[in-house]
Scaffold this motif. Structure first.
Motif, short mmCIF file in Angstrom:
data_model
loop_
_atom_site.label_atom_id
_atom_site.label_comp_id
_atom_site.label_asym_id
_atom_site.label_seq_id
_atom_site.Cartn_x
_atom_site.Cartn_y
_atom_site.Cartn_z
N ILE A 95 -9.14 39.92 46.38
CA ILE A 95 -8.00 40.68 45.47
C ILE A 95 -7.07 39.77 45.47
N TRP A 96 -6.62 39.66 44.13
CA TRP A 96 -5.59 38.93 43.51
C TRP A 96 -4.42 39.65 43.92
N VAL A 97 -3.21 39.25 44.24
CA VAL A 97 -1.96 40.02 44.16
C VAL A 97 -0.97 39.08 43.58
N ARG A 98 0.14 39.56 42.70
CA ARG A 98 1.10 38.79 42.07
C ARG A 98 2.55 39.02 43.06
N VAL A 99 2.96 37.98 43.63
CA VAL A 99 3.95 37.90 44.34
C VAL A 99 5.05 37.35 43.70
N PRO A 100 6.28 38.11 43.72
CA PRO A 100 7.34 37.89 42.83
C PRO A 100 7.98 36.60 42.97
N SER A 101 8.21 36.15 44.61
CA SER A 101 8.66 35.01 44.73
C SER A 101 8.29 34.58 46.13
N ILE A 102 8.14 33.26 46.23
CA ILE A 102 7.93 32.72 47.86
C ILE A 102 8.82 31.45 47.83
N PRO A 103 9.92 31.61 48.85
CA PRO A 103 10.80 30.38 48.89
C PRO A 103 9.93 29.23 49.42
N ALA A 104 10.50 27.92 49.25
CA ALA A 104 9.73 26.75 49.57
C ALA A 104 9.73 26.64 50.94
N ASN A 105 8.69 26.15 51.51
CA ASN A 105 8.48 26.20 53.01
C ASN A 105 8.82 27.37 53.92
N ASP A 106 8.59 28.58 53.22
CA ASP A 106 9.11 29.87 53.68
C ASP A 106 7.92 30.87 53.77
N SER A 107 8.07 31.72 54.12
CA SER A 107 7.02 32.98 54.34
C SER A 107 7.75 34.39 54.00
N LEU A 108 6.85 35.11 53.43
CA LEU A 108 7.21 36.66 53.33
C LEU A 108 5.99 37.46 53.54
N THR A 109 6.42 38.83 53.99
CA THR A 109 5.46 39.68 54.29
C THR A 109 5.49 40.90 53.29
N ILE A 110 3.76 41.08 52.71
CA ILE A 110 3.69 42.07 51.82
C ILE A 110 2.72 42.88 52.54
N PHE A 111 2.61 44.19 51.85
CA PHE A 111 1.73 45.29 52.55
C PHE A 111 0.46 45.68 51.47
N ILE A 112 -0.72 45.75 52.36
CA ILE A 112 -1.69 46.68 51.87
C ILE A 112 -1.85 47.91 51.98
N PHE A 113 -2.04 48.89 50.98
CA PHE A 113 -2.09 50.24 51.26
C PHE A 113 -3.38 50.84 50.96
N TYR A 114 -4.15 51.47 51.72
CA TYR A 114 -5.35 52.52 51.20
C TYR A 114 -5.24 53.73 51.75
N GLY A 115 -6.21 54.64 51.68
CA GLY A 115 -6.53 55.63 52.03
C GLY A 115 -5.85 56.93 51.46
N ASN A 116 -6.15 57.03 50.06
CA ASN A 116 -5.72 57.98 49.48
C ASN A 116 -7.11 58.68 48.56
N PRO A 117 -7.62 59.67 48.82
CA PRO A 117 -8.95 59.80 48.18
C PRO A 117 -8.55 60.37 46.60
N LEU A 118 -7.31 60.78 46.25
CA LEU A 118 -7.19 61.14 45.07
C LEU A 118 -6.46 59.91 44.13
N ALA A 119 -6.34 58.63 44.80
CA ALA A 119 -5.39 57.73 43.88
C ALA A 119 -6.48 57.13 42.76
N PRO A 120 -5.94 56.99 41.53
CA PRO A 120 -6.63 56.31 40.35
C PRO A 120 -6.68 54.93 40.53
N GLN A 121 -7.63 54.41 39.96
CA GLN A 121 -7.64 52.70 39.93
C GLN A 121 -6.59 52.14 39.20
N THR A 122 -5.87 50.91 40.14
CA THR A 122 -4.81 50.15 39.40
C THR A 122 -5.01 49.00 39.33
N SER A 123 -6.33 48.42 39.78
CA SER A 123 -6.47 47.07 39.65
C SER A 123 -6.37 46.70 38.08
#
Length: 545
Positions: A95-123
């Motif tokens: 799965i590809w994700v588009r990350v707004p920005s990552i500072p040089a030699n640094d890190s950031l945390t993003i989050f994967i959500f799932y578990g909604n039986p009514l959610a439409p596809q947004t890939s």
């Protein structure tokens, strides 16, 4: 009556992170991304390999990952573009994700959500940079309308790996055309679709149901099929998109849409077919990432026993253990001071919830569980004080009737009849319990009754008939004595503990006598009246209300 009522608040099972809620989604996963190249990255596409097989087979994720979402914050307020590339329902879904920005030699945390039986596809293919045209929207003007059943297109080399999202064509006769991408080396068809008529003389496109990747350094052929009486444009040009290199024009005559075109011309565009493609940004050293543990998005309150209690019972509330997290329990949305551990013992009516804060500062509040604590029925026994062992049986009273009596001297467990001659001299503990038929709660009380040994006194020696009225009273009552003789009497008044609280000496006449008693300054309850004449005694119980 004590009960232990258990609740389990299932929280977020991460090794070091507990996150807030994206409304409607049940699970989330932290992903920490590390920048390795020493250059800050912006709008950068990061491929994440994630196990979708486990949640899909468990029924926690939709079968095609329709409910997958990415967010840059633990609340799910800032959703990120993502594209499910391959391997859905496998342990290694890309799965590809588009990350707004990552500072040089640094890190950031993003989050994967799932578990909604009514959610439409947004890939979304727009996770990548594009759209780009394979021909750079080349326009050639000459028209050929006599060569039917032919393939016309061009051979090209891919310079940067690209994702083809749509097939297109520009033609002069206003007909639908079949567009095909062939692998040049294997001659295999990689993609083929019919592009509808559209607008004559303009490029028209149709999105592929399943986009395909074209690899850098490999050669491909893009062709357009002309059926009977279909015309096509042609002209001199080597124009192509910025991420590929034009090689030559390719064609075949008296062929069909599945024929691999082997004939060639240089510096020409015939057709003209086209496709839209998308690319991803490249860093000198690709970012790395670490996926945290899967966890529910919000604690879920599970009631393990009855949530309706009786006064004095305890409801045991528990949240799961989360390493490094802090807890704060709430009652009716208000903070419970000092309730900051994983467990809480609830004893009051109300709605309970827990707020959990992880090491990243992300907070999550559980759904509330309602606890109802019913009052116990009033089982208070009306005191009677001391009583002589040879006194007649008395009926005990309690604030709420209908209960069960027990103890030494109780001769009727339903009416509460107490017989001092059965109990015998001494101190006796009488118990009473009554159950509310609606709530099922039981109230209990005990009373200590002192039975005095009065058998050495001749009661008949009083030679008088005694009545007391009103009884019960507010403290003012009359002792009426019909005496056979003139005699001296002592009237002793004892409280419930057997203590003498008042003594009166009276000389009465033969006949009717009335003695007024005022106990209005005394506490409400049961009192014992002993009337003595030196050779006999008679005892009576009075009640002050």
């Amino acid at each position: 009556m004590k009960k232990i009522i258990l609740f389990n608040i299932i929280g977020l099972l991460t090794n070091s992170t507990l996150f807030s809620q994206l409304n409607g989604w049940e699970f989330k996963v932290p992903v920490k991304i590390y920048e390795k190249s020493g250059v800050s990255l912006s709008q950068f596409q990061v491929p994440i390999y994630f196990d979708t097989q486990t949640p899909i087979q468990a029924g926690d994720m939709q079968s095609k990952g329709e409910d997958i979402r990415f967010s840059s914050d633990c609340d799910g307020n800032n959703l990120l573009l993502h594209y499910i590339d391959s391997g859905i329902n496998s342990s290694n879904t890309k799965i590809w994700v588009r990350v707004p920005s990552i500072p040089a030699n640094d890190s950031l945390t993003i989050f994967i959500f799932y578990g909604n039986p009514l959610a439409p596809q947004t890939s979304n293919i727009n996770t990548f940079d594009g759209q780009h045209s394979s021909t750079d929207s080349v326009v050639v003007a000459s028209i050929n309308s006599v060569v039917s059943n032919s393939q016309r297109g061009f051979r090209f080399t891919v310079n940067q790996k690209m994702l083809v999202g749509a097939l297109g064509k520009r033609e002069p006769t206003g007909t639908a055309r079949i567009i095909t991408i062939f692998d040049f080396n294997s001659q295999a068809k990689l993609a083929q679709d019919t592009v509808p008529i559209g607008v004559v003389g303009q490029y028209n496109y149709k999105m592929l149901n399943q986009p395909i990747w074209l690899n850098a350094g490999q050669q491909y052929i893009l062709s357009q099929f002309q059926a009977l009486n279909d015309g096509y444009y042609y002209g001199t040009s080597t124009q192509s998109g910025q991420h590929l290199t034009y090689n030559d024009m390719r064609y075949c005559n008296s062929c069909n849409q599945n024929t691999f075109p082997t004939s060639s011309l240089g510096n020409m565009h015939y057709g003209t077919p086209d496709f839209w493609y998308y690319v991803y940004k490249i860093a000198s050293i690709a970012p790395s990432y670490v996926i945290g543990n899967i966890s529910p998005t919000t604690p879920v309150v599970t009631v393990l026993s009855n949530d309706t209690l009786c006064e004095g019972d305890t409801a045991f509330l528990e949240s799961n253990f989360v390493n490094g997290a802090t807890y704060q329990w709430l009652l009716n949305s208000n903070i419970i001071n000092g309730a900051v551990s994983q467990q809480y013992d609830a004893t009051s009516t109300g709605n309970y919830a827990v707020v959990i804060t992880d090491q990243l500062g992300c907070k999550d509040t559980s759904a509330s569980v309602s606890i109802v604590v019913n009052a116990l029925p009033n089982a208070t026994i009306t005191p009677i004080g001391s009583i002589c062992s040879n006194a007649p049986a008395v009926t005990l009273n309690a604030a709420t009737p209908g209960g069960i009596w027990s103890g030494n001297g109780i001769t009727n467990v339903n009416t509460g009849e107490f017989d001092p001659s059965v109990a015998g001299a001494g101190t006796h503990i009488i118990s009473y319990s009554v159950t509310d038929n609606i709530t099922g709660c039981t109230g209990e009380d005990t009373l200590s009754i002192v039975v005095l040994d009065c058998t050495g006194i001749n009661e008949s020696g009083l030679k008088a008939d005694v009545s007391i009225f009103p009884n019960p009273s507010n403290g003012n009552f009359t002792i009426s004595i019909q005496s056979e003789i003139e005699q001296n009497l002592q009237i002793q008044i004892l409280n419930n503990n057997g203590q003498k609280v008042k003594t009166l000496d009276r000389k009465i006449i033969s006949g009717q006598n009335k003695i007024e008693i005022n106990l209005t300054d005394f506490s409400k309850g049961n009192y014992l009246i002993n009337i003595l004449n030196g050779i006999g005694v008679q005892s009576y119980s009075v009640i002050l209300r």
